[in-house]
Design a protein around this motif. Structure first.
Motif, PDB file in Angstrom:
ATOM      1  N   TYR A 115       0.840  -1.204   0.000  1.00 44.37           N
ATOM      2  CA  TYR A 115       0.000   0.000   0.000  1.00 44.37           C
ATOM      3  C   TYR A 115       0.874   1.252   0.000  1.00 44.37           C
ATOM      4  O   TYR A 115       0.603   2.213  -0.739  1.00 44.37           O
ATOM      5  CB  TYR A 115      -0.914  -0.013   1.214  1.00 44.37           C
ATOM      6  N   ALA A 116       1.928   1.228   0.821  1.00 45.50           N
ATOM      7  CA  ALA A 116       2.825   2.386   0.886  1.00 45.50           C
ATOM      8  C   ALA A 116       3.545   2.614  -0.436  1.00 45.50           C
ATOM      9  O   ALA A 116       3.876   3.751  -0.793  1.00 45.50           O
ATOM     10  CB  ALA A 116       3.833   2.199   2.016  1.00 45.50           C
ATOM     11  N   ALA A 117       3.791   1.536  -1.189  1.00 46.60           N
ATOM     12  CA  ALA A 117       4.486   1.662  -2.467  1.00 46.60           C
ATOM     13  C   ALA A 117       3.621   2.354  -3.517  1.00 46.60           C
ATOM     14  O   ALA A 117       4.124   2.928  -4.480  1.00 46.60           O
ATOM     15  CB  ALA A 117       4.907   0.287  -2.975  1.00 46.60           C
ATOM     16  N   GLY A 118       2.292   2.287  -3.343  1.00 44.49           N
ATOM     17  CA  GLY A 118       1.386   2.959  -4.249  1.00 44.49           C
ATOM     18  C   GLY A 118       0.976   2.106  -5.433  1.00 44.49           C
ATOM     19  O   GLY A 118       1.583   1.071  -5.720  1.00 44.49           O
ATOM     20  N   PRO A 119      -0.075   2.546  -6.138  1.00 45.74           N
ATOM     21  CA  PRO A 119      -0.663   1.738  -7.218  1.00 45.74           C
ATOM     22  C   PRO A 119      -0.103   1.993  -8.609  1.00 45.74           C
ATOM     23  O   PRO A 119      -0.637   1.495  -9.598  1.00 45.74           O
ATOM     24  CB  PRO A 119      -2.134   2.163  -7.157  1.00 45.74           C
ATOM     25  N   GLY A 176       2.619   1.117 -10.171  1.00 45.35           N
ATOM     26  CA  GLY A 176       3.440   0.138 -10.867  1.00 45.35           C
ATOM     27  C   GLY A 176       4.461  -0.498  -9.939  1.00 45.35           C
ATOM     28  O   GLY A 176       4.946   0.126  -8.991  1.00 45.35           O
ATOM     29  N   TYR A 177       4.761  -1.750 -10.230  1.00 46.03           N
ATOM     30  CA  TYR A 177       5.683  -2.503  -9.384  1.00 46.03           C
ATOM     31  C   TYR A 177       7.127  -2.083  -9.619  1.00 46.03           C
ATOM     32  O   TYR A 177       7.546  -1.859 -10.761  1.00 46.03           O
ATOM     33  CB  TYR A 177       5.537  -4.000  -9.673  1.00 46.03           C
ATOM     34  N   GLU A 178       7.862  -1.979  -8.518  1.00 43.00           N
ATOM     35  CA  GLU A 178       9.304  -1.783  -8.570  1.00 43.00           C
ATOM     36  C   GLU A 178       9.955  -2.847  -7.715  1.00 43.00           C
ATOM     37  O   GLU A 178       9.495  -3.144  -6.604  1.00 43.00           O
ATOM     38  CB  GLU A 178       9.692  -0.388  -8.069  1.00 43.00           C
ATOM     39  N   ALA A 179      11.016  -3.452  -8.225  1.00 47.21           N
ATOM     40  CA  ALA A 179      11.679  -4.557  -7.539  1.00 47.21           C
ATOM     41  C   ALA A 179      12.115  -4.148  -6.140  1.00 47.21           C
ATOM     42  O   ALA A 179      12.604  -3.036  -5.919  1.00 47.21           O
ATOM     43  CB  ALA A 179      12.890  -5.027  -8.349  1.00 47.21           C
ATOM     44  N   ASN A 180      11.905  -5.052  -5.182  1.00 50.21           N
ATOM     45  CA  ASN A 180      12.285  -4.793  -3.793  1.00 50.21           C
ATOM     46  C   ASN A 180      12.431  -6.120  -3.075  1.00 50.21           C
ATOM     47  O   ASN A 180      12.201  -7.190  -3.650  1.00 50.21           O
ATOM     48  CB  ASN A 180      11.224  -3.927  -3.114  1.00 50.21           C
TER      49      ASN A 180
END
Length: 799
Positions: free
Chosen positions: A209-213, A215-219
């Motif tokens: 949720y904190a990353a936001g909607p 788009g995915y970023e590798a983590n």
């Protein structure tokens, strides 16, 4: 499309600081909301009560009679877990199957010698209380506190497995897990090493949720598949879950809800009867112009979309992810033997004893036995993964008096636990029967559909009970047992909005508020008698009369609320008539207004001081028709105040949600509501000036939308008094009840001095028994608010 919400109304309830315990009396809160009293989801925990017998429990044979007791209930939510049950009704289901580490007496006081038993007098009768454990509390010179528990070694769960200290330790670790999201706040206690254990771990869904909607970023914390699964659920199924939570909430309050539209109607919306959950979401969102955040924050029945997504999107989404340094054990939870442990607190906290008496949940059932190895810091599950604990939420099992069998077609079935440590129940079967409304509960007693139930103790129901019995509340058909409600009604006054010169703590500001409080107070007797009759009484301190800390008329320093004038002299004499009291109160109010800086000419207010006014608004959720215990107070006060030049605008709300919203926004001058109380009278959550940012061990109340908020003082009353804060902390940092009562009396006097809360009434609740079918000689004697009829359920017999 939005219409008046005529049913759901306001109570500012505090989460009980209690452990999840078993075989409890049913909490005495509302079953269907009174005009001012509904509770928010998650705020309904039960007080620790346990069965008692006049002699020490033994293993003498007790045979269950092949009979069935049927109890009429409001609908269940199927969260029958000692960890995750929220509503009072679900709590009762799991409570039938569980026992708590500690128990309490009829006043709510904790029993610390449960093994040998403690004999305590109540109303002239000696009662002996037994429990699974003994407790010794040691306060050390360095400020730490030891809670040493020693358990009985002869208790078994209903499946025959022995109950040991490992079950208590497992339960504590579940309740303290960083991903735990039930109603217990054990993790907020100042237990040694708690912060180190809970730090460095986040719920995966919260990180997504904190990353936001966008788009995915590798983590390192979640995969692209998990990311997509989260947002797909968030933007889809979570919308239906949001409406379903409203439906569940309305059902839990006893309303006849047959469709999502029915629940939304109670919430204030007029939707087509055949509207689906998703369609109700879309229609509600239209009312907010597509603003999802605003709609969710305003209309939520407890959860936001992130919480709903975490709850519903699968175990991987709700699992914990280590993001930093995190201890692998809680230093202060120390096993000292197979049947003993020590809990180490870093400081004295009087509320801790109510949290530490946890349910003895079977680790081999709720956890995974192969994952328990105390010496190697394994506690029955993988830290951050409560999936197995959650998997048995709907099927409780424990060491309580009854075994859960099934929940089908609106009936929860139980069978006696023959190995119950206080003796096999005499009645072999118990059924909890869902009923649709209050009328079904009452009629069920009469027709034989149920044997025990708890309809609202309303005027209409009282009349029906008296009709059935030939004129009395107890008679040949129904036996009525009443107890005081664990809570009280009040009038609130905002110190900032009701101030002079912008200084809410000044004498002038307090005198302004005292003027109103004096007028409100004098009309309490006639209003409460008119609305409740004998079912409620006027109170004079802002605390439930059920509490041991409540001042009594015989106590030194006891006073009628707001009964002295600006000089501190009594306003009333004992021989005054009601009309003479009203006139005396009005003259006293004039004195307070003048002391506040108002200009008084010929007995009337002609000008207000800086920051004050000649008109104030009072918000009352009375369904738009004056249906509220305090409404008569306002009507009479309005006439009295108008006669001296003060205009009181009464805002009778059809939609009680408006009150929540405006309290949140600090836009309410004065209002009427009710507090839900707790077994322990800790005043931190209500009156500490900043409960949300206070010391460890405190938990902030929930605001109207289920989210965190500051304590009552800063959130509503706006009391900011360092002396009051110090008194509150001093009271919770001692376990001496006499000392605490003195401190709380001083706190209550401070609150009265601020004139931000006018105590109004203490009402009653009722339990109805079938006189014909229940053997009343075997029902729990001396039922109290803290010790309900279920406390000795193993002794109850049917005729």
């Amino acid at each position: 499309m939005k219409k008046a919400m005529r049913i759901l109304a306001l109570v500012l309830a505090v989460v009980m600081a209690l452990a999840l315990v078993a075989c409890t009396g049913k909490p005495s809160g509302d079953n269907t909301p009174a005009p001012t009293e509904t509770t928010q989801p998650g705020n309904e925990t039960t007080a620790p009560t346990e069965s008692d017998t006049p002699v020490e429990p033994t293993k003498e044979p007790r045979v269950a009679e092949d009979k069935t007791l049927v109890v009429g209930y409001s609908p269940f939510s199927s969260k029958f877990s000692p960890f995750f049950a929220q509503t009072a009704y679900d709590q009762d289901v799991q409570g039938m199957t569980q026992i708590g580490l500690l128990t309490s007496d009829r006043t709510g006081a904790i029993i610390t010698k449960g093994i040998e038993g403690e004999t305590i007098n109540f109303n002239g009768t000696d009662y002996t209380y037994y429990g699974p454990a003994d407790l010794t509390i040691t306060e050390n010179a360095d400020g730490t506190v030891y809670y040493d528990f020693t358990m009985r070694d002869d208790i078994t769960f209903s499946d025959g497995e022995p109950v040991t200290i490992d079950d208590a330790i497992f339960t504590m670790y579940v309740l303290c897990d960083p991903t735990y999201d039930g109603s217990s706040t054990l993790f907020a206690q100042p237990i040694l090493g708690m912060e180190e254990y809970r730090s460095g771990m986040e719920i995966r869904g919260s990180l997504i949720y904190a990353a936001g909607p966008d788009g995915y970023e590798a983590n390192d914390y979640f995969t692209e598949e998990q990311y997509n699964a989260y947002w797909e659920y968030y933007n889809g199924q979570a919308h239906a879950d949001f409406i379903q939570e409203i439906v569940d909430y309305c059902i839990s309050k006893g309303y006849p809800v047959e469709s999502p539209a029915d629940a939304c109607a109670l919430w204030g919306y007029d939707f087509p009867e055949d509207a689906t959950l998703e369609q109700c979401w879309d229609l509600m969102l239209e009312e907010y112009g597509g603003d999802v955040d605003k709609m969710v924050s305003t209309e939520s029945a407890g959860s936001d979309l992130n919480m709903l997504t975490i709850a519903g999107a699968g175990d991987e989404i709700k699992a914990g992810v280590q993001t930093g340094e995190s201890a692998d054990k809680i230093e202060g939870i120390q096993k000292t033997g197979d049947y003993s442990m020590r809990i180490v607190l870093t400081q004295v906290d009087a509320t801790a004893i109510y949290q530490l008496g946890v349910t003895l949940a079977p680790m081999h059932y709720y956890g995974e036995k192969e994952k328990y190895d105390y010496d190697n810091n394994k506690f029955g599950f993988d830290k951050g993964d409560l999936s197995h604990v959650r998997s048995v939420t709907t099927k409780p099992m424990g060491a309580g008096p009854y075994k859960y069998i099934k929940f089908e077609q609106g009936v929860v079935n139980f069978e006696a636990n023959e190995t119950y440590f206080l003796g096999c129940p005499y009645t072999k079967y118990v059924n909890f029967l869902e009923t649709l409304n209050d009328g079904d509960k009452l009629n069920g007693i009469v027709t034989g559909t149920c044997d025990i139930s708890d309809p609202t103790f309303s005027t209409d129901n009282i009349k029906q009970i008296e009709d059935y019995n030939g004129g009395s509340l107890t008679g040949p058909v129904i036996t009525t047992n009443t107890v005081d409600n664990l809570g009280y009604g009040y009038i609130g006054i905002n110190a900032i909005r009701m101030s002079v010169g912008g200084d809410p703590a000044s004498d002038a500001s307090k005198n302004l508020r005292r003027a109103f409080a004096t007028i409100y107070s004098v009309y309490r007797d006639v209003a409460i008698d008119s609305y409740y009759g004998d079912r409620a009484s006027v109170i004079n301190y802002p605390i439930s009369n059920t509490s041991w800390a409540a001042p009594r008329p015989a106590d030194d320093g006891y006073q009628i609320a707001f009964s002295t004038d600006v000089n501190g002299d009594p306003i009333y004499t004992s021989n005054m008539t009601a009309e003479e009291k009203y006139a005396a109160a009005l003259q006293a109010a004039l004195g307070f207004f003048e002391a506040a800086g108002y200009t008084v000419e010929d007995g009337k207010l002609t000008a207000a001081p800086e920051g004050a006014a000649l008109e104030y608004k009072f918000w009352i959720p009375a369904d738009g028709i004056g249906d509220h215990p305090s409404f008569m107070i306002l009507n009479e006060s309005n006439k009295a105040l108008a006669s001296i030049g003060m205009n009181l605008v009464i805002n009778d709300l059809s939609n009680s949600g408006d009150l929540w919203d405006n309290l949140d926004a600090n836009q309410v001058d004065m209002w009427a509501a009710a507090w839900g109380a707790t077994v322990d009278p800790d005043m931190y959550q209500i009156y500490y000036s900043d409960a949300a940012n206070g010391p460890i061990g405190a938990t902030s109340k929930k605001n109207a939308n289920g989210g965190p908020a500051q304590g009552g003082s800063s959130y509503m009353y706006c009391i900011a008094d360092p002396e009051l804060d110090q008194l509150i902390l001093a009271a919770r940092q001692s376990t001496d009840q006499n000392y605490r009562k003195q401190m709380y009396k001083a706190c209550l006097d401070k609150v009265i001095d601020w004139a931000c809360e006018v105590p109004v009434y203490q009402r009653q609740n009722a339990i109805l028994f079938s006189t014909e079918r229940v053997n009343l000689d075997t029902v729990t004697p001396d039922i109290t608010t803290f010790y309900g009829w279920m406390a000795e359920l193993q002794n109850l017999k049917m005729n």
